[in-house]
Design an enzyme around this catalytic site. Structure first.
Site, PDB file in Angstrom:
ATOM      1  N   TYR A  14       9.707 -20.327  -3.488  1.00  0.00           N
ATOM      2  CA  TYR A  14       9.752 -19.087  -4.284  1.00  0.00           C
ATOM      3  C   TYR A  14      10.198 -17.916  -3.406  1.00  0.00           C
ATOM      4  O   TYR A  14      11.010 -17.091  -3.830  1.00  0.00           O
ATOM      5  CB  TYR A  14       8.388 -18.799  -4.923  1.00  0.00           C
ATOM      6  CG  TYR A  14       8.383 -17.464  -5.658  1.00  0.00           C
ATOM      7  CD1 TYR A  14       9.242 -17.223  -6.730  1.00  0.00           C
ATOM      8  CD2 TYR A  14       7.550 -16.424  -5.245  1.00  0.00           C
ATOM      9  CE1 TYR A  14       9.255 -15.991  -7.378  1.00  0.00           C
ATOM     10  CE2 TYR A  14       7.548 -15.198  -5.899  1.00  0.00           C
ATOM     11  CZ  TYR A  14       8.409 -14.991  -6.961  1.00  0.00           C
ATOM     12  OH  TYR A  14       8.431 -13.773  -7.598  1.00  0.00           O
ATOM     13  N   ARG A  46      17.998 -14.076  -4.487  1.00  0.00           N
ATOM     14  CA  ARG A  46      18.207 -13.181  -5.629  1.00  0.00           C
ATOM     15  C   ARG A  46      18.390 -11.739  -5.164  1.00  0.00           C
ATOM     16  O   ARG A  46      19.295 -11.034  -5.623  1.00  0.00           O
ATOM     17  CB  ARG A  46      17.013 -13.295  -6.583  1.00  0.00           C
ATOM     18  CG  ARG A  46      17.072 -12.316  -7.740  1.00  0.00           C
ATOM     19  CD  ARG A  46      15.959 -12.538  -8.748  1.00  0.00           C
ATOM     20  NE  ARG A  46      14.624 -12.472  -8.166  1.00  0.00           N
ATOM     21  CZ  ARG A  46      13.496 -12.603  -8.860  1.00  0.00           C
ATOM     22  NH1 ARG A  46      13.548 -12.825 -10.171  1.00  0.00           N
ATOM     23  NH2 ARG A  46      12.325 -12.554  -8.269  1.00  0.00           N
ATOM     24  N   TYR A  48       6.409  -5.010  -3.369  1.00  0.00           N
ATOM     25  CA  TYR A  48       5.315  -5.825  -2.821  1.00  0.00           C
ATOM     26  C   TYR A  48       5.370  -5.808  -1.290  1.00  0.00           C
ATOM     27  O   TYR A  48       6.451  -5.861  -0.711  1.00  0.00           O
ATOM     28  CB  TYR A  48       5.463  -7.288  -3.267  1.00  0.00           C
ATOM     29  CG  TYR A  48       4.984  -7.634  -4.666  1.00  0.00           C
ATOM     30  CD1 TYR A  48       4.212  -6.770  -5.420  1.00  0.00           C
ATOM     31  CD2 TYR A  48       5.301  -8.885  -5.200  1.00  0.00           C
ATOM     32  CE1 TYR A  48       3.778  -7.140  -6.698  1.00  0.00           C
ATOM     33  CE2 TYR A  48       4.879  -9.254  -6.469  1.00  0.00           C
ATOM     34  CZ  TYR A  48       4.111  -8.375  -7.213  1.00  0.00           C
ATOM     35  OH  TYR A  48       3.695  -8.751  -8.460  1.00  0.00           O
ATOM     36  N   ARG A 106       8.829  -4.965 -14.653  1.00  0.00           N
ATOM     37  CA  ARG A 106       7.716  -5.540 -15.427  1.00  0.00           C
ATOM     38  C   ARG A 106       8.084  -5.715 -16.884  1.00  0.00           C
ATOM     39  O   ARG A 106       7.527  -6.554 -17.589  1.00  0.00           O
ATOM     40  CB  ARG A 106       6.493  -4.633 -15.323  1.00  0.00           C
ATOM     41  CG  ARG A 106       5.985  -4.431 -13.911  1.00  0.00           C
ATOM     42  CD  ARG A 106       5.422  -5.710 -13.332  1.00  0.00           C
ATOM     43  NE  ARG A 106       4.973  -5.500 -11.951  1.00  0.00           N
ATOM     44  CZ  ARG A 106       4.489  -6.475 -11.188  1.00  0.00           C
ATOM     45  NH1 ARG A 106       4.410  -7.723 -11.640  1.00  0.00           N
ATOM     46  NH2 ARG A 106       4.114  -6.213  -9.964  1.00  0.00           N
ATOM     47  N   GLU A 153       0.441 -17.324 -16.821  1.00  0.00           N
ATOM     48  CA  GLU A 153       1.422 -16.237 -16.877  1.00  0.00           C
ATOM     49  C   GLU A 153       1.880 -16.115 -18.325  1.00  0.00           C
ATOM     50  O   GLU A 153       2.088 -17.118 -18.993  1.00  0.00           O
ATOM     51  CB  GLU A 153       2.594 -16.565 -15.946  1.00  0.00           C
ATOM     52  CG  GLU A 153       3.569 -15.424 -15.765  1.00  0.00           C
ATOM     53  CD  GLU A 153       4.610 -15.722 -14.685  1.00  0.00           C
ATOM     54  OE1 GLU A 153       4.220 -15.998 -13.530  1.00  0.00           O
ATOM     55  OE2 GLU A 153       5.809 -15.707 -15.008  1.00  0.00           O
TER      56      GLU A 153
HETATM   57  C1  3EB Z   1       4.111 -11.338 -10.446  1.00  0.00           C
HETATM   58  O1  3EB Z   1       3.769 -10.423 -11.198  1.00  0.00           O
HETATM   59  C2  3EB Z   1       3.978 -12.722 -10.997  1.00  0.00           C
HETATM   60  O2  3EB Z   1      10.076 -13.438  -9.517  1.00  0.00           O
HETATM   61  O3  3EB Z   1      11.148 -13.067 -11.369  1.00  0.00           O
HETATM   62  C3  3EB Z   1       6.408 -12.785 -12.796  1.00  0.00           C
HETATM   63  C4  3EB Z   1       7.625 -12.502 -13.444  1.00  0.00           C
HETATM   64  C5  3EB Z   1       6.417 -13.208 -11.487  1.00  0.00           C
HETATM   65  C6  3EB Z   1       8.834 -12.657 -12.772  1.00  0.00           C
HETATM   66  C7  3EB Z   1      10.100 -13.207 -10.733  1.00  0.00           C
HETATM   67  C8  3EB Z   1       7.637 -13.355 -10.828  1.00  0.00           C
HETATM   68  C9  3EB Z   1       8.824 -13.078 -11.456  1.00  0.00           C
HETATM   69  O4  3EB Z   1       4.481 -11.163  -9.272  1.00  0.00           O
HETATM   70  C10 3EB Z   1       5.157 -13.567 -10.757  1.00  0.00           C
END
Ligand code: 3EB
Length: 346
Positions: free
Chosen positions: A147, A154, A208, A221, A327
């Site tokens: 990941y 990406r 992050y 989001r 999720e």
């Molecule tokens: C998160 O909030 C959970 O890498 O495209 C959620 C939606 C998550 C998309 C992405 C990752 C992705 O970090 C993981």
């Protein structure tokens, strides 16, 4: 203005219709003028809506008899292939689907994303929503799991294609893991760009801290769709993360409730303290579960949060952090209240 031009004008300003339907594997009998832009088959393959329908095969197991997702649109749908992308468009919306071998995940992701971004731009569209299924998400090598490598590929593709300020223009995403199969990518794009929306309970994923990987995940989001799609919010895959930290280790029920608080905060644009959503404000919904046995308890929680008639598709998948058990994503209504007029204007 000629009659033809006037008619064209009316047609182009009418709301673009998009309806997402879930169903069992057998093709539904649909005699309306609507067409299927993309049909997504989870798990096993089944007979598509029509022989010309663009079908995406997604190697994730559906946990009940709902195994097919259809994006229904107005008008005629045309098909095209560019590079590894199968495309379908009705002129207002563009859907694409591609496979990558799923081996060298970082390199493959960078390459397929650069081509996707180029194809969408060349066709005159803007990305609204992207889904990724990556095999063996938590397999580690050289200190990074797949990941994290996906995220780096990406991020580099967006940076190369859009320049250093790409993060402000990101759309809604989901990324989950499969046990086997190729890497799968599919997307929806529209003629106008949407408005990315962040979650007041979470920091933006693209900020992050480095402990989650050398390049942060590039996604918004959620995305408020362009006006043509009438107040829809594409809600990205949402998990039990507050700030940037995972909450409620090993407690799927608590993770589900935290995730729904995040979904409501995104749609309201504020932490709402737990009030319920009304029927149709978040529908249809897709739930990814790490463990199949969590389906029944999660379904109970979601039924009280969303009402008994909300269509929900359950899939078994690995999630981006090993501790995440659930999720949730879906199509929301924009519930942000227009801000009141300034006091001195009254
Ligand atoms: C998160 O909030 C959970 O890498 O495209 C959620 C939606 C998550 C998309 C992405 C990752 C992705 O970090 C993981």
């Amino acid at each position: 203005m000629s009659r033809l031009l006037r008619e064209r004008k009316i047609e182009s300003t009418a709301p673009a219709m998009l309806r997402i339907e879930y169903g069992p594997g057998e093709a539904a009998q649909d005699d309306s003028a609507a067409a299927v832009l993309l049909e997504i088959q989870y798990g096993q393959s089944s007979t598509p809506s029509s022989p010309s329908t663009l079908v995406a095969q997604v190697p994730l197991r559906a946990l009940d008899s709902t195994t097919v997702e259809r994006w229904i649109v107005d008008g005629d749908v045309e098909r095209e292939r560019v590079d590894e992308f199968e495309l379908a468009t009705n002129e207002t919306l563009l859907a694409g689907y591609a496979l990558a071998p799923g081996e060298e995940v970082e390199h493959e992701t960078r390459a397929v994303y650069v081509r996707m971004l180029r194809i969408v731009a060349e066709h005159g569209f803007q990305l609204l929503r992207v889904w990724n299924v990556v095999p063996h998400l938590h397999l580690r090598s050289g200190g990074l799991d797949r990941y994290m490598r996906f995220c780096r590929g990406r991020a580099e593709a967006f940076e190369t294609s859009w320049g250093p300020r790409f993060a402000k223009r990101l759309c809604a995403f989901s990324a989950v893991g499969s046990e086997e199969g190729p890497q799968v990518l599919y997307f929806l794009a529209g003629r106008e760009e949407g408005t990315p929306r962040e979650n007041p309970r979470q920091i933006p994923a693209w900020t992050y801290p480095a402990r989650y990987g050398p390049r942060s995940p590039c996604f918004a989001r959620g995305l408020r769709a362009p006006d043509a799609l009438a107040g829809m919010v594409f809600v990205s895959g949402t998990a039990s993360i507050v700030g940037h930290e995972s909450r409620h280790m090993e407690d799927c029920a608590a993770q589900t409730r935290e995730t729904m608080r995040n979904v409501r905060a995104l749609l309201y644009g504020a932490d709402d303290g737990g009030s319920a959503l009304e029927a149709g404000q978040f529908a249809p919904v897709k739930v990814y579960l790490r463990r199949a046995l969590d389906r029944a308890p999660v379904a109970g929680i979601l039924e009280s949060a969303l009402g008994p008639r909300t269509p929900i598709l359950y899939l078994q998948a690995d999630l981006c952090r090993p501790e995440l058990l659930v999720e949730i994503e879906g199509l929301g209504r924009d519930l942000v209240r227009p801000s009141p007029p300034p006091r001195d204007a009254r």
